[in-house]
Design an enzyme around this catalytic site. Structure first.
Site, PDB file in Angstrom:
ATOM      1  N   ILE A   1      52.110  45.099  80.895  1.00 54.75           N
ATOM      2  CA  ILE A   1      53.452  44.974  80.578  1.00 54.75           C
ATOM      3  C   ILE A   1      53.948  46.015  79.573  1.00 54.75           C
ATOM      4  O   ILE A   1      53.360  46.111  78.564  1.00 54.75           O
ATOM      5  CB  ILE A   1      53.844  43.501  80.418  1.00 54.75           C
ATOM      6  CG1 ILE A   1      55.267  43.351  80.113  1.00 54.75           C
ATOM      7  CG2 ILE A   1      53.105  43.117  79.051  1.00 54.75           C
ATOM      8  CD1 ILE A   1      55.848  41.974  80.071  1.00 54.75           C
TER       9      ILE A   1
ATOM     10  N   GLY B   1      61.964  37.412  74.077  1.00 59.49           N
ATOM     11  CA  GLY B   1      61.496  36.431  75.119  1.00 59.49           C
ATOM     12  C   GLY B   1      61.565  36.950  76.753  1.00 59.49           C
ATOM     13  O   GLY B   1      61.154  36.553  77.437  1.00 59.49           O
TER      14      GLY B   1
ATOM     15  N   ASN C   1      49.453  44.394  67.221  1.00 57.68           N
ATOM     16  CA  ASN C   1      50.472  44.042  68.370  1.00 57.68           C
ATOM     17  C   ASN C   1      50.570  42.488  68.547  1.00 57.68           C
ATOM     18  O   ASN C   1      50.520  41.742  69.205  1.00 57.68           O
ATOM     19  CB  ASN C   1      50.531  44.633  69.665  1.00 57.68           C
ATOM     20  CG  ASN C   1      51.550  44.539  70.503  1.00 57.68           C
ATOM     21  OD1 ASN C   1      52.747  43.922  69.887  1.00 57.68           O
ATOM     22  ND2 ASN C   1      51.760  45.367  71.519  1.00 57.68           N
TER      23      ASN C   1
ATOM     24  N   HIS D   1      51.165  36.928  70.175  1.00 59.62           N
ATOM     25  CA  HIS D   1      51.791  35.581  70.187  1.00 59.62           C
ATOM     26  C   HIS D   1      52.345  35.346  71.904  1.00 59.62           C
ATOM     27  O   HIS D   1      52.265  34.029  72.349  1.00 59.62           O
ATOM     28  CB  HIS D   1      53.043  35.631  69.636  1.00 59.62           C
ATOM     29  CG  HIS D   1      53.669  34.446  69.308  1.00 59.62           C
ATOM     30  ND1 HIS D   1      53.273  33.182  68.831  1.00 59.62           N
ATOM     31  CD2 HIS D   1      55.059  33.991  69.683  1.00 59.62           C
ATOM     32  CE1 HIS D   1      54.112  32.185  68.856  1.00 59.62           C
ATOM     33  NE2 HIS D   1      55.231  32.759  69.479  1.00 59.62           N
TER      34      HIS D   1
ATOM     35  N   TYR E   1      51.449  36.494  74.640  1.00 59.85           N
ATOM     36  CA  TYR E   1      50.359  36.127  75.564  1.00 59.85           C
ATOM     37  C   TYR E   1      49.728  34.771  75.347  1.00 59.85           C
ATOM     38  O   TYR E   1      49.366  34.082  76.366  1.00 59.85           O
ATOM     39  CB  TYR E   1      49.204  37.204  75.828  1.00 59.85           C
ATOM     40  CG  TYR E   1      49.721  38.478  75.931  1.00 59.85           C
ATOM     41  CD1 TYR E   1      50.734  38.982  76.600  1.00 59.85           C
ATOM     42  CD2 TYR E   1      49.023  39.672  75.135  1.00 59.85           C
ATOM     43  CE1 TYR E   1      51.354  40.365  76.768  1.00 59.85           C
ATOM     44  CE2 TYR E   1      49.529  41.022  75.300  1.00 59.85           C
ATOM     45  CZ  TYR E   1      50.710  41.236  76.111  1.00 59.85           C
ATOM     46  OH  TYR E   1      51.073  42.627  76.274  1.00 59.85           O
TER      47      TYR E   1
END
Length: 183
Positions: free
Chosen positions: A95, A106, A136, A141, A143
């Site tokens: 992603i 979000g 990162n 967080h 994931y």
């Protein structure tokens, strides 16, 4: 979430349109902060034609989507499953939110939740994995919110900003994903 699997509260996952999306990918690849978060190498100024070639090649390698906002229809990133191993029911997920003004709000988390639903419900996969760099924190967080667990560490794998950083391998099993769903 909408009845449409590919539409959430913030974003929708759209098919890739190489002509429309290659210039966006080329723009994002020129952003050194985006590249630091998503790739081990330096920012590379690939021309749009080269990006189109990459996209055409990888379109046949997995399941790829663009991430588009619901509010204004802006394409802000991409997500996909690749390296799908049908025998063992595993895949990699990747992603990238290329538009910095959408970072930390979000959009990526929702896109990841949607692609995991696709992986575990539609494709009947058993496991999905990814790689992320130690620095990162925002992605790690996100994931973890989606249910990924740390599975391994490649110590001092990458050198960025005159420092060595670890690379993390994270994964999620269908059973773990199901346990956190509100189905």
């Amino acid at each position: 979430m909408s009845s449409n699997r590919f539409t959430g509260k913030l974003i929708r996952l759209c098919p890739v349109d190489i002509e429309k999306d290659a210039p966006l990918q080329a723009k994002w690849n020129r952003n050194s902060e985006f590249m630091k978060l998503s790739d081990i190498g330096p920012s590379t100024l690939y021309p749009v034609g080269v990006i189109k070639g990459f996209m055409e090649h990888y379109m046949n390698e997995g399941l790829n989507f663009m991430i588009e906002t619901l509010v204004d229809g802006k394409r802000i990133g991409s997500i996909g499953l690749w390296g799908i191993n049908w025998v063992n029911s595993n895949a990699w997920v990747g992603i990238g939110i290329g538009e910095p003004e959408y970072w930390g709000k979000g959009f990526g988390t929702e896109a990841m939740q949607m692609i995991l639903r696709c992986a575990f419900v539609d494709l009947n996969l058993h496991r999905v994995q990814l790689g992320v760099y130690e620095y990162n924190k925002r992605a790690i967080h996100s994931y973890e919110k989606c249910g990924f667990k740390l599975e391994g560490v490649e110590r001092e794998f990458i050198c960025k900003d005159d420092r060595r950083w670890d690379s993390y391998n994270m994964g999620i099993l269908r059973s773990e994903w199901l346990a956190i769903q509100e189905i």
